[in-house]
Enzyme design. Sequence first.
Site, mmCIF file in Angstrom:
data_model
loop_
_atom_site.group_PDB
_atom_site.id
_atom_site.type_symbol
_atom_site.label_atom_id
_atom_site.label_comp_id
_atom_site.label_asym_id
_atom_site.label_seq_id
_atom_site.Cartn_x
_atom_site.Cartn_y
_atom_site.Cartn_z
ATOM 1 N N CYS A 67 -5.149 -2.339 3.011
ATOM 2 C CA CYS A 67 -5.064 -2.441 4.746
ATOM 3 C C CYS A 67 -6.403 -2.657 6.111
ATOM 4 O O CYS A 67 -6.370 -3.173 5.694
ATOM 5 C CB CYS A 67 -5.190 -0.448 4.933
ATOM 6 S SG CYS A 67 -4.250 -0.266 6.608
ATOM 7 N N LYS A 111 -9.321 1.782 -2.628
ATOM 8 C CA LYS A 111 -10.209 1.903 -1.861
ATOM 9 C C LYS A 111 -11.531 2.371 -1.416
ATOM 10 O O LYS A 111 -12.009 3.404 -1.199
ATOM 11 C CB LYS A 111 -9.044 3.020 -0.703
ATOM 12 C CG LYS A 111 -9.065 2.025 1.000
ATOM 13 C CD LYS A 111 -7.886 1.916 1.678
ATOM 14 C CE LYS A 111 -8.306 1.594 3.233
ATOM 15 N NZ LYS A 111 -6.818 1.897 3.905
ATOM 16 N N GLU A 130 1.021 -1.133 -0.458
ATOM 17 C CA GLU A 130 0.131 0.108 0.434
ATOM 18 C C GLU A 130 1.441 1.782 0.229
ATOM 19 O O GLU A 130 1.875 1.263 0.503
ATOM 20 C CB GLU A 130 -0.992 0.189 1.590
ATOM 21 C CG GLU A 130 -2.066 1.545 0.832
ATOM 22 C CD GLU A 130 -2.263 1.672 2.974
ATOM 23 O OE1 GLU A 130 -3.538 2.486 3.162
ATOM 24 O OE2 GLU A 130 -1.739 1.734 3.927
#
Length: 497
Positions: free
Chosen positions: A372, A320, A262
């Site tokens: 994440c 995301k 990430e």
Amino acid sequence: MRLTELTTYIALLLAGAALPLSLAPFSLWPIAIISTAVLFMALQNQSTGQAFKRAAIYGFGLFGVGASWVYVSMHEHGDVSMLFAMVGTISFCLLLAIFFALPFMCGALMPQCPLPQLLGLPTLWVISEWFRSWILTGFPWLYAGYSHSDTWLNGWAPIGGVLLLSYFTALAAAVLAQLVQRRLSTATILSGLVVIAVFLGGYGLQKINWTQPISEPLSVALVQPNIDQQDKWSPINRSRTLRKLLTQSEDYWGTDIIIWPEGAIPALYTQVTEYLDNADQLATTHQTALITGLPTNSNLLGPYYNSMLALGEAQGQYDKTRLVPFGEYVPLESLIRGLNSFFDLPMSSFSLGAKNQPPLIAKGQKISTAICYEIVYPDLVANNSRHASIILTTSNDAWFGDSIAPQQHMQMARMRAIENAKPLMRGTNNGITALVDHKGKIYGQLQQFSTGVLAGNIRPRSGETPFSQLASWPIVIFSLLVIAALVICGVRHRQEY
């Protein structure tokens, strides 16, 4: 002899603080049952106000210890003073404790005899955890069910997910509470037998292969660059970081899949197009699928997305969809931007990615991606991985420092592999980088806070578990119905008397 109110509050605070010891990195799973039993005993024969207060004190102990790493993120990496970080962490834990406690007010409205307690308290625990998964975007962390990531009980995860494991944990706690209080009723004995049967049944369920391998193993290389958080977004260090990613990958061109974590590229997409073209050409030349994290945009004015971009022998982009408050976006931005450096962190102006994005494609395999924090949302991962053959999660856990958070994060990623019976790749900046099989077992891992590349193989799998199809809804609906019935019964009983 009845405990004084102060002693009860202290016992609840300590019991809540003990529950994280049942989770990673400690993994003392019986503590989750004992801790929850203390709460259940304290909730009996209380008013709604007292039930809320007692549950909130327990919750503050739970989050005060289990989420103490928030202080590390704020003070050590958010450039926040010690006092402000302490106040912020305490406020965060208090808010979570309130959310945790609200459902337990319903416990005061239920009948207080053994059977309703055995039925109701475990379902209230599930509702409390479920409530935290979506209120104010959610904080689905520190679920009791994670304590069984490595016990026989995890055989039930492909059927009902971590919330079902939490329910079984709470049921065992309810039985223990009744036994400690010497309320040895028929309902208690039967519930105890159910708990034993569930544990034994989990052992049998572990033997089931819910999914099937669909191709030969793919070779993979997960790059862990170990860039210090203080240097990561500095323009001065950008060229060095970009060179490091290519240098670490040099010996692995020709591998089927290479993963950069990430935010591996510390610049906007439009600022590094030449670099990305070069990486794409290298990957294509060596017939490698390269998947990298970076902030993407179509122009300098935004919107900006926290993305995973596929290059070379891979296609697609994933943006995301679950953003971290203050880390990736600032609530009430127009009011609090500039008040403190913590509200002006690098890359804290991201936009939400679209729902139901197509999976990334690498070497002909569909890859479900969770960036994440997204990996801690069971239903999100179940929905995205239903038709995928591999789960990919990437993270920059440098924000957590040397706290217990990376181990907690890794444990939750493992549970997603178990729930969906799919292999999982976890690529991070500084650990924990790992390869996980479809049973949740780690078979390859890099040392935390080290620079390296984890090379190995991963076997794509097809098929769906019951949890992949239905997510957490069966246990959530069951819990809501049970509580509704018990509350109605309790209220009617009070009206009659």
